[in-house]
Write an enzyme that holds these catalytic residues in place. Sequence first.
Site, PDB file in Angstrom:
ATOM      1  N   ASN A 190       0.837  -1.201   0.000  1.00 43.43           N
ATOM      2  CA  ASN A 190       0.000   0.000   0.000  1.00 43.43           C
ATOM      3  C   ASN A 190       0.873   1.253   0.000  1.00 43.43           C
ATOM      4  O   ASN A 190       2.015   1.208   0.448  1.00 43.43           O
ATOM      5  CB  ASN A 190      -0.906  -0.009   1.240  1.00 43.43           C
ATOM      6  CG  ASN A 190      -2.051  -0.978   1.077  1.00 43.43           C
ATOM      7  OD1 ASN A 190      -2.636  -1.086   0.014  1.00 43.43           O
ATOM      8  ND2 ASN A 190      -2.372  -1.702   2.146  1.00 43.43           N
ATOM      9  N   CYS A 198      -5.600  -7.217  -3.313  1.00 42.49           N
ATOM     10  CA  CYS A 198      -6.073  -6.832  -1.984  1.00 42.49           C
ATOM     11  C   CYS A 198      -7.235  -7.742  -1.624  1.00 42.49           C
ATOM     12  O   CYS A 198      -8.040  -8.113  -2.478  1.00 42.49           O
ATOM     13  CB  CYS A 198      -6.517  -5.369  -1.998  1.00 42.49           C
ATOM     14  SG  CYS A 198      -7.246  -4.795  -0.444  1.00 42.49           S
ATOM     15  N   HIS A 199      -7.344  -8.087  -0.354  1.00 42.35           N
ATOM     16  CA  HIS A 199      -8.390  -9.029   0.067  1.00 42.35           C
ATOM     17  C   HIS A 199      -9.681  -8.357   0.509  1.00 42.35           C
ATOM     18  O   HIS A 199     -10.587  -9.023   0.999  1.00 42.35           O
ATOM     19  CB  HIS A 199      -7.866  -9.905   1.197  1.00 42.35           C
ATOM     20  CG  HIS A 199      -7.291  -9.157   2.357  1.00 42.35           C
ATOM     21  ND1 HIS A 199      -6.139  -9.555   3.001  1.00 42.35           N
ATOM     22  CD2 HIS A 199      -7.696  -8.035   3.000  1.00 42.35           C
ATOM     23  CE1 HIS A 199      -5.867  -8.708   3.976  1.00 42.35           C
ATOM     24  NE2 HIS A 199      -6.802  -7.790   3.999  1.00 42.35           N
ATOM     25  N   HIS A 209      -9.863  -0.113  -1.615  1.00 42.97           N
ATOM     26  CA  HIS A 209     -10.335   0.283  -0.285  1.00 42.97           C
ATOM     27  C   HIS A 209     -11.533   1.230  -0.350  1.00 42.97           C
ATOM     28  O   HIS A 209     -12.013   1.664   0.695  1.00 42.97           O
ATOM     29  CB  HIS A 209      -9.218   0.909   0.560  1.00 42.97           C
ATOM     30  CG  HIS A 209      -8.176  -0.069   0.976  1.00 42.97           C
ATOM     31  ND1 HIS A 209      -6.992   0.311   1.582  1.00 42.97           N
ATOM     32  CD2 HIS A 209      -8.100  -1.422   0.871  1.00 42.97           C
ATOM     33  CE1 HIS A 209      -6.250  -0.754   1.835  1.00 42.97           C
ATOM     34  NE2 HIS A 209      -6.906  -1.821   1.410  1.00 42.97           N
ATOM     35  N   ARG A 245     -19.895   8.666  17.938  1.00 41.65           N
ATOM     36  CA  ARG A 245     -21.072   7.967  17.414  1.00 41.65           C
ATOM     37  C   ARG A 245     -20.686   6.701  16.665  1.00 41.65           C
ATOM     38  O   ARG A 245     -21.342   5.663  16.790  1.00 41.65           O
ATOM     39  CB  ARG A 245     -21.852   8.901  16.472  1.00 41.65           C
ATOM     40  CG  ARG A 245     -23.080   8.251  15.813  1.00 41.65           C
ATOM     41  CD  ARG A 245     -23.876   9.255  14.999  1.00 41.65           C
ATOM     42  NE  ARG A 245     -23.263   9.580  13.723  1.00 41.65           N
ATOM     43  CZ  ARG A 245     -23.516   8.939  12.567  1.00 41.65           C
ATOM     44  NH1 ARG A 245     -24.355   7.916  12.542  1.00 41.65           N
ATOM     45  NH2 ARG A 245     -22.943   9.328  11.448  1.00 41.65           N
TER      46      ARG A 245
END
Length: 436
Positions: free
Chosen positions: A149, A171-172, A201, A268
């Site tokens: 990355n 990428c997984h 991502h 939150r």
Amino acid sequence: MTEVKIAFVGAGSVVFTQGLLADLFAFPELGHARIDLHDIDEERLATAEGAARHIAGERGAKPTITAHLDRRAALEGADFVVNTVQVGMNEATRTDFDVPARYGVRQTIGDTLGIGGIFRALRTFPVLRGLAEDMAELCPDALLLNYTNPMAMNVLYLSRIAPALRTTGLCHSVYWTMHDLSQLVGVPFEEVSYLAAGVNHQAWVLRFERDGRDLHPLLDAAIAEDPGLLRRVRVDMYRRLGHYPTETSEHSAEYVPWYLHHDTEIERLRLPVGAYLEIIEENTADYERTRRALLADAPLPVEGTMEYAPQVIHSVVTGTPRTIYGNVPNRGLIDNLPADSVVEVPCLVDALGVQPTRVGSLPPQCAVLNSAYVSVTDLVVRAATDGDPRHIRHAAMADPATAAALPVERIWDLCDDLVRAHRELLQPELREELGH
């Protein structure tokens, strides 16, 4: 291929290398492959070699395993190159978090976009250039399977400096997102069909089905029944955008301006600021456990990881067709993203290699977010390929999370501080501090 040669660059990422080799040696057709391990850290390289031999024995495989401090020796004649380098290791990663934190910039992972992703890329590019030059000379037909990355920035950089190189980023995140969503809706993963596309991502689930039946209503029902799910960033994004993002909430929060800058949103959505610093400590501990076990001749766990690289290698070697998700130059795969950006799409893999699938257009609300992402990526790569340090600052100014946190003068100050901190790892043209 009579003897398959697989080079691992950055093999000192021992835990990750272990998982890849466990998957690789699970294929009988690859049990006699030649495995050439390379790392610049002698101790980690020796540990990786020991782990590789142990895993081969446990799997009943009989590969030829060699270890090299010299990258060129590992690459010569390779059919596949698996890249897992982490330039600067943990010290550089901590810098990527600590310096921005002094400016009030919050990060969770810092390896893809944002100020952390920008500088992680800039210190990786010189190594990628050397790798590409070596491969052009020593193994020009090899497939380069990149795990390092920031994925999109690294693959885009390689596509621009070495367009003849056969590069796919792996990428997984899509696989595990769909695996987990299947569990959430109570449908066996093997019975699910899905389509996702976007950028690494920050891809989006476009179809999620079983026997042609849309599973999104079951997903909506599961979310409604569990109030805790409403306190996750990607569930929040799914409810507002209509498409589920394919990376964790910790990752997803960093690529948009809405969450990390606001204390109320951090509370939150239970965002773990600085989470990656804990992850690298865990990775270091895992490495030390592996090293000690090998020195003591103690048992090591041999567990598969379902990563794509071993599947790609097996498909190319045997002709077995598979579909994976790969990060590749767009070139018309997604209509409403730039043609020269890097996108994540389904790819057919067989004896001919990795063949990306055209997806068409993304939903406009998803394409807009991806467009902001690829704009930052483009500027970071241009900083390196043009040798223009101003583009580092332009990328940080365009980054959604950084721009939400700082006025423009502070963004330039932050870039100067990070250039100063990483100076020796940057290409010479990018070491200049520009002030305001």
